[in-house]
Design a protein around this motif. Structure first.
Motif, PDB file in Angstrom:
ATOM      1  N   CYS A 100      61.655  55.780  34.165  1.00  0.00           N
ATOM      2  CA  CYS A 100      60.395  56.460  34.477  1.00  0.00           C
ATOM      3  C   CYS A 100      59.310  55.440  34.804  1.00  0.00           C
ATOM      4  O   CYS A 100      58.558  55.593  35.774  1.00  0.00           O
ATOM      5  N   HIS A 101      59.222  54.397  34.001  1.00  0.00           N
ATOM      6  CA  HIS A 101      58.197  53.369  34.190  1.00  0.00           C
ATOM      7  C   HIS A 101      58.503  52.508  35.421  1.00  0.00           C
ATOM      8  O   HIS A 101      57.636  52.296  36.267  1.00  0.00           O
ATOM      9  N   ARG A 102      59.738  52.042  35.519  1.00  0.00           N
ATOM     10  CA  ARG A 102      60.095  51.180  36.652  1.00  0.00           C
ATOM     11  C   ARG A 102      59.976  51.913  37.982  1.00  0.00           C
ATOM     12  O   ARG A 102      59.459  51.370  38.963  1.00  0.00           O
ATOM     13  N   ASN A 103      60.458  53.164  38.041  1.00  0.00           N
ATOM     14  CA  ASN A 103      60.387  53.907  39.296  1.00  0.00           C
ATOM     15  C   ASN A 103      58.956  54.296  39.649  1.00  0.00           C
ATOM     16  O   ASN A 103      58.598  54.332  40.825  1.00  0.00           O
ATOM     17  N   SER A 104      58.131  54.567  38.653  1.00  0.00           N
ATOM     18  CA  SER A 104      56.714  54.840  38.919  1.00  0.00           C
ATOM     19  C   SER A 104      56.035  53.602  39.497  1.00  0.00           C
ATOM     20  O   SER A 104      55.250  53.698  40.447  1.00  0.00           O
ATOM     21  N   LEU A 105      56.347  52.443  38.938  1.00  0.00           N
ATOM     22  CA  LEU A 105      55.794  51.193  39.472  1.00  0.00           C
ATOM     23  C   LEU A 105      56.276  50.935  40.896  1.00  0.00           C
ATOM     24  O   LEU A 105      55.503  50.481  41.749  1.00  0.00           O
ATOM     25  N   LYS A 106      57.541  51.239  41.165  1.00  0.00           N
ATOM     26  CA  LYS A 106      58.091  51.047  42.512  1.00  0.00           C
ATOM     27  C   LYS A 106      57.361  51.939  43.526  1.00  0.00           C
ATOM     28  O   LYS A 106      56.964  51.487  44.605  1.00  0.00           O
ATOM     29  N   VAL A 107      57.170  53.208  43.171  1.00  0.00           N
ATOM     30  CA  VAL A 107      56.460  54.130  44.067  1.00  0.00           C
ATOM     31  C   VAL A 107      55.018  53.645  44.266  1.00  0.00           C
ATOM     32  O   VAL A 107      54.510  53.645  45.390  1.00  0.00           O
ATOM     33  N   ALA A 108      54.375  53.220  43.192  1.00  0.00           N
ATOM     34  CA  ALA A 108      52.998  52.721  43.293  1.00  0.00           C
ATOM     35  C   ALA A 108      52.921  51.516  44.232  1.00  0.00           C
ATOM     36  O   ALA A 108      52.018  51.426  45.072  1.00  0.00           O
ATOM     37  N   ALA A 109      53.865  50.604  44.112  1.00  0.00           N
ATOM     38  CA  ALA A 109      53.885  49.426  44.987  1.00  0.00           C
ATOM     39  C   ALA A 109      54.090  49.830  46.441  1.00  0.00           C
ATOM     40  O   ALA A 109      53.447  49.283  47.341  1.00  0.00           O
ATOM     41  N   ALA A 134      56.994  53.188  22.923  1.00  0.00           N
ATOM     42  CA  ALA A 134      56.080  52.071  23.198  1.00  0.00           C
ATOM     43  C   ALA A 134      56.867  50.808  23.540  1.00  0.00           C
ATOM     44  O   ALA A 134      56.546  50.104  24.511  1.00  0.00           O
ATOM     45  N   LYS A 135      57.893  50.511  22.765  1.00  0.00           N
ATOM     46  CA  LYS A 135      58.702  49.309  23.027  1.00  0.00           C
ATOM     47  C   LYS A 135      59.391  49.400  24.383  1.00  0.00           C
ATOM     48  O   LYS A 135      59.430  48.429  25.143  1.00  0.00           O
ATOM     49  N   ILE A 136      59.947  50.558  24.681  1.00  0.00           N
ATOM     50  CA  ILE A 136      60.634  50.744  25.966  1.00  0.00           C
ATOM     51  C   ILE A 136      59.647  50.596  27.119  1.00  0.00           C
ATOM     52  O   ILE A 136      59.934  49.918  28.112  1.00  0.00           O
ATOM     53  N   ALA A 137      58.482  51.209  27.001  1.00  0.00           N
ATOM     54  CA  ALA A 137      57.467  51.141  28.065  1.00  0.00           C
ATOM     55  C   ALA A 137      57.013  49.702  28.287  1.00  0.00           C
ATOM     56  O   ALA A 137      56.936  49.237  29.434  1.00  0.00           O
ATOM     57  N   ARG A 138      56.708  48.992  27.208  1.00  0.00           N
ATOM     58  CA  ARG A 138      56.227  47.607  27.337  1.00  0.00           C
ATOM     59  C   ARG A 138      57.275  46.728  28.009  1.00  0.00           C
ATOM     60  O   ARG A 138      56.952  45.921  28.883  1.00  0.00           O
ATOM     61  N   THR A 139      58.533  46.880  27.612  1.00  0.00           N
ATOM     62  CA  THR A 139      59.605  46.087  28.212  1.00  0.00           C
ATOM     63  C   THR A 139      59.801  46.443  29.683  1.00  0.00           C
ATOM     64  O   THR A 139      59.990  45.561  30.525  1.00  0.00           O
ATOM     65  N   ALA A 140      59.726  47.720  30.006  1.00  0.00           N
ATOM     66  CA  ALA A 140      59.966  48.181  31.384  1.00  0.00           C
ATOM     67  C   ALA A 140      58.922  47.666  32.366  1.00  0.00           C
ATOM     68  O   ALA A 140      59.227  47.490  33.543  1.00  0.00           O
ATOM     69  N   VAL A 141      57.701  47.420  31.903  1.00  0.00           N
ATOM     70  CA  VAL A 141      56.637  47.007  32.825  1.00  0.00           C
ATOM     71  C   VAL A 141      56.369  45.507  32.810  1.00  0.00           C
ATOM     72  O   VAL A 141      55.555  45.019  33.591  1.00  0.00           O
ATOM     73  N   GLU A 142      57.065  44.755  31.966  1.00  0.00           N
ATOM     74  CA  GLU A 142      56.691  43.348  31.785  1.00  0.00           C
ATOM     75  C   GLU A 142      56.869  42.484  33.024  1.00  0.00           C
ATOM     76  O   GLU A 142      56.206  41.467  33.169  1.00  0.00           O
ATOM     77  N   ASP A 143      57.732  42.857  33.949  1.00  0.00           N
ATOM     78  CA  ASP A 143      57.929  42.070  35.169  1.00  0.00           C
ATOM     79  C   ASP A 143      57.297  42.711  36.399  1.00  0.00           C
ATOM     80  O   ASP A 143      57.629  42.357  37.522  1.00  0.00           O
TER      81      ASP A 143
END
Length: 165
Positions: A100-109, A134-143
Protein backbone atom coordinates in the motif's frame (compact mmCIF):
# COMPACT_ATOMS: atom_id res chain seq x y z
CA UNK A 1 16.90 13.67 0.84
CA UNK A 2 13.47 12.68 2.07
CA UNK A 3 12.02 14.36 5.13
CA UNK A 4 9.65 12.23 7.19
CA UNK A 5 7.23 14.03 9.47
CA UNK A 6 4.62 12.85 11.96
CA UNK A 7 1.69 15.05 12.86
CA UNK A 8 -1.34 14.58 15.05
CA UNK A 9 -4.37 15.75 13.11
CA UNK A 10 -6.82 15.45 10.26
CA UNK A 11 -5.41 14.20 6.96
CA UNK A 12 -8.04 16.13 5.00
CA UNK A 13 -6.44 19.41 6.15
CA UNK A 14 -2.97 18.65 4.80
CA UNK A 15 -1.45 20.97 2.23
CA UNK A 16 0.59 18.41 0.26
CA UNK A 17 0.60 17.24 -3.34
CA UNK A 18 -0.93 13.83 -2.50
CA UNK A 19 -3.19 12.63 0.27
CA UNK A 20 -3.35 8.84 0.55
CA UNK A 21 -6.82 7.45 1.10
CA UNK A 22 -7.24 4.20 3.02
CA UNK A 23 -9.99 3.22 0.60
CA UNK A 24 -12.23 0.21 0.37
CA UNK A 25 -12.03 -1.90 -2.76
CA UNK A 26 -15.20 -0.40 -4.26
CA UNK A 27 -13.54 3.07 -4.44
CA UNK A 28 -16.98 4.53 -3.74
CA UNK A 29 -16.43 5.91 -0.25
CA UNK A 30 -16.91 4.43 3.16
CA UNK A 31 -16.16 5.18 6.77
CA UNK A 32 -13.09 6.43 8.60
CA UNK A 33 -10.41 8.15 6.52
CA UNK A 34 -12.17 7.14 3.29
CA UNK A 35 -15.45 8.78 4.30
CA UNK A 36 -13.72 11.91 5.59
CA UNK A 37 -11.78 12.37 2.34
CA UNK A 38 -14.90 11.89 0.21
CA UNK A 39 -16.97 14.26 2.38
CA UNK A 40 -14.44 17.07 2.51
CA UNK A 41 -13.13 16.56 -1.04
CA UNK A 42 -16.62 16.77 -2.47
CA UNK A 43 -18.40 15.04 -5.34
CA UNK A 44 -15.45 15.40 -7.74
CA UNK A 45 -13.61 12.56 -5.98
CA UNK A 46 -16.59 10.22 -6.13
CA UNK A 47 -17.14 11.08 -9.80
CA UNK A 48 -13.48 10.27 -10.57
CA UNK A 49 -13.77 6.99 -8.65
CA UNK A 50 -16.90 6.08 -10.60
CA UNK A 51 -14.97 6.70 -13.83
CA UNK A 52 -12.28 4.31 -12.63
CA UNK A 53 -14.92 1.71 -11.80
CA UNK A 54 -16.43 2.14 -15.28
CA UNK A 55 -13.02 1.41 -16.83
CA UNK A 56 -9.97 -0.58 -15.81
CA UNK A 57 -11.10 -0.97 -12.18
CA UNK A 58 -14.56 -2.39 -12.88
CA UNK A 59 -14.01 -5.09 -10.29
CA UNK A 60 -12.64 -2.61 -7.76
CA UNK A 61 -9.13 -1.98 -6.52
CA UNK A 62 -7.19 -4.97 -5.18
CA UNK A 63 -5.54 -4.93 -1.78
CA UNK A 64 -2.12 -3.29 -1.92
CA UNK A 65 -2.74 -1.52 -5.24
CA UNK A 66 -2.94 2.26 -5.60
CA UNK A 67 -4.62 4.61 -8.06
CA UNK A 68 -4.92 8.40 -8.26
CA UNK A 69 -7.86 10.77 -8.69
CA UNK A 70 -8.42 14.46 -8.34
CA UNK A 71 -8.43 15.79 -4.77
CA UNK A 72 -11.59 17.78 -5.43
CA UNK A 73 -11.96 20.49 -2.78
CA UNK A 74 -9.02 19.34 -0.65
CA UNK A 75 -5.85 21.43 -0.44
CA UNK A 76 -3.92 18.56 -2.05
CA UNK A 77 -3.66 18.15 -5.83
CA UNK A 78 -4.41 14.43 -5.90
CA UNK A 79 -5.80 11.62 -3.78
CA UNK A 80 -4.09 8.27 -4.12
CA UNK A 81 -6.48 5.52 -3.11
CA UNK A 82 -5.06 2.29 -1.72
CA UNK A 83 -6.80 -0.69 -0.18
CA UNK A 84 -5.20 -1.95 2.99
CA UNK A 85 -5.40 -5.53 4.17
CA UNK A 86 -7.69 -6.70 6.94
CA UNK A 87 -5.67 -7.93 9.94
CA UNK A 88 -5.40 -11.68 10.34
CA UNK A 89 -3.74 -13.51 13.19
CA UNK A 90 -3.54 -16.68 11.07
CA UNK A 91 -2.13 -15.26 7.81
CA UNK A 92 0.79 -12.85 7.37
CA UNK A 93 -0.51 -9.96 5.26
CA UNK A 94 2.27 -7.52 6.14
CA UNK A 95 3.57 -7.57 2.56
CA UNK A 96 0.22 -6.24 1.35
CA UNK A 97 0.34 -3.41 3.90
CA UNK A 98 3.86 -2.52 2.76
CA UNK A 99 2.63 -2.62 -0.86
CA UNK A 100 0.00 0.00 0.00
CA UNK A 101 2.78 2.42 0.95
CA UNK A 102 5.20 1.51 -1.84
CA UNK A 103 2.53 1.58 -4.56
CA UNK A 104 1.13 4.88 -3.28
CA UNK A 105 4.63 6.36 -3.45
CA UNK A 106 5.08 4.97 -6.98
CA UNK A 107 1.81 6.55 -8.16
CA UNK A 108 2.76 9.84 -6.47
CA UNK A 109 6.14 9.85 -8.22
CA UNK A 110 4.46 9.15 -11.58
CA UNK A 111 2.28 12.22 -10.97
CA UNK A 112 5.35 14.35 -10.26
CA UNK A 113 4.39 14.87 -6.61
CA UNK A 114 7.04 16.02 -4.15
CA UNK A 115 4.99 15.65 -0.96
CA UNK A 116 2.61 12.98 0.34
CA UNK A 117 0.52 12.43 3.46
CA UNK A 118 -0.32 8.94 4.71
CA UNK A 119 -2.88 7.89 7.30
CA UNK A 120 -2.29 4.82 9.50
CA UNK A 121 -3.53 2.41 6.83
CA UNK A 122 -5.57 -0.60 8.01
CA UNK A 123 -5.50 0.38 11.71
CA UNK A 124 -9.16 1.35 11.92
CA UNK A 125 -11.98 -0.95 10.92
CA UNK A 126 -9.44 -3.39 9.39
CA UNK A 127 -8.05 -3.88 12.95
CA UNK A 128 -4.33 -3.97 12.12
CA UNK A 129 -2.33 -3.54 15.38
CA UNK A 130 -0.98 0.01 15.39
CA UNK A 131 2.58 -0.84 16.54
CA UNK A 132 2.92 -3.38 13.72
CA UNK A 133 1.40 -1.04 11.11
CA UNK A 134 3.78 1.74 12.16
CA UNK A 135 6.86 -0.47 11.74
CA UNK A 136 5.69 -1.73 8.35
CA UNK A 137 4.89 1.80 7.13
CA UNK A 138 8.23 3.24 8.28
CA UNK A 139 10.18 0.42 6.61
CA UNK A 140 8.15 0.64 3.38
CA UNK A 141 8.88 4.35 2.89
CA UNK A 142 12.52 4.48 4.01
CA UNK A 143 13.95 4.34 0.47
CA UNK A 144 11.39 6.66 -1.10
CA UNK A 145 12.49 9.31 -3.55
CA UNK A 146 10.07 12.05 -2.62
CA UNK A 147 10.88 15.26 -0.75
CA UNK A 148 8.31 15.02 2.04
CA UNK A 149 6.48 12.06 3.56
CA UNK A 150 4.07 13.01 6.31
CA UNK A 151 2.25 10.50 8.49
CA UNK A 152 -0.94 12.14 9.72
CA UNK A 153 -2.16 10.32 12.80
CA UNK A 154 -5.65 10.76 14.16
CA UNK A 155 -5.06 10.11 17.86
CA UNK A 156 -2.26 10.29 20.40
CA UNK A 157 -1.80 6.52 20.77
CA UNK A 158 -1.31 6.12 17.01
CA UNK A 159 1.03 9.12 16.89
CA UNK A 160 3.07 7.61 19.73
CA UNK A 161 3.32 4.26 17.90
CA UNK A 162 4.54 5.93 14.71
CA UNK A 163 7.14 8.08 16.48
CA UNK A 164 8.56 5.31 18.70
CA UNK A 165 12.10 4.28 17.69
Amino acid sequence: MTTIEHVLGDITNQNVDVIVNAANSSLLGGGGVDGAIHRKGGPEILAACRELRAGHYGGGLRTGQAVATTAGRLAARWVVHTVGPVWSDTEDRSGLLADCHRNSLKVAAELGATSIAFPAISTGIYRWPVDSAAKIARTAVEDAEIDLIRFVLFDQATYDAFTRP
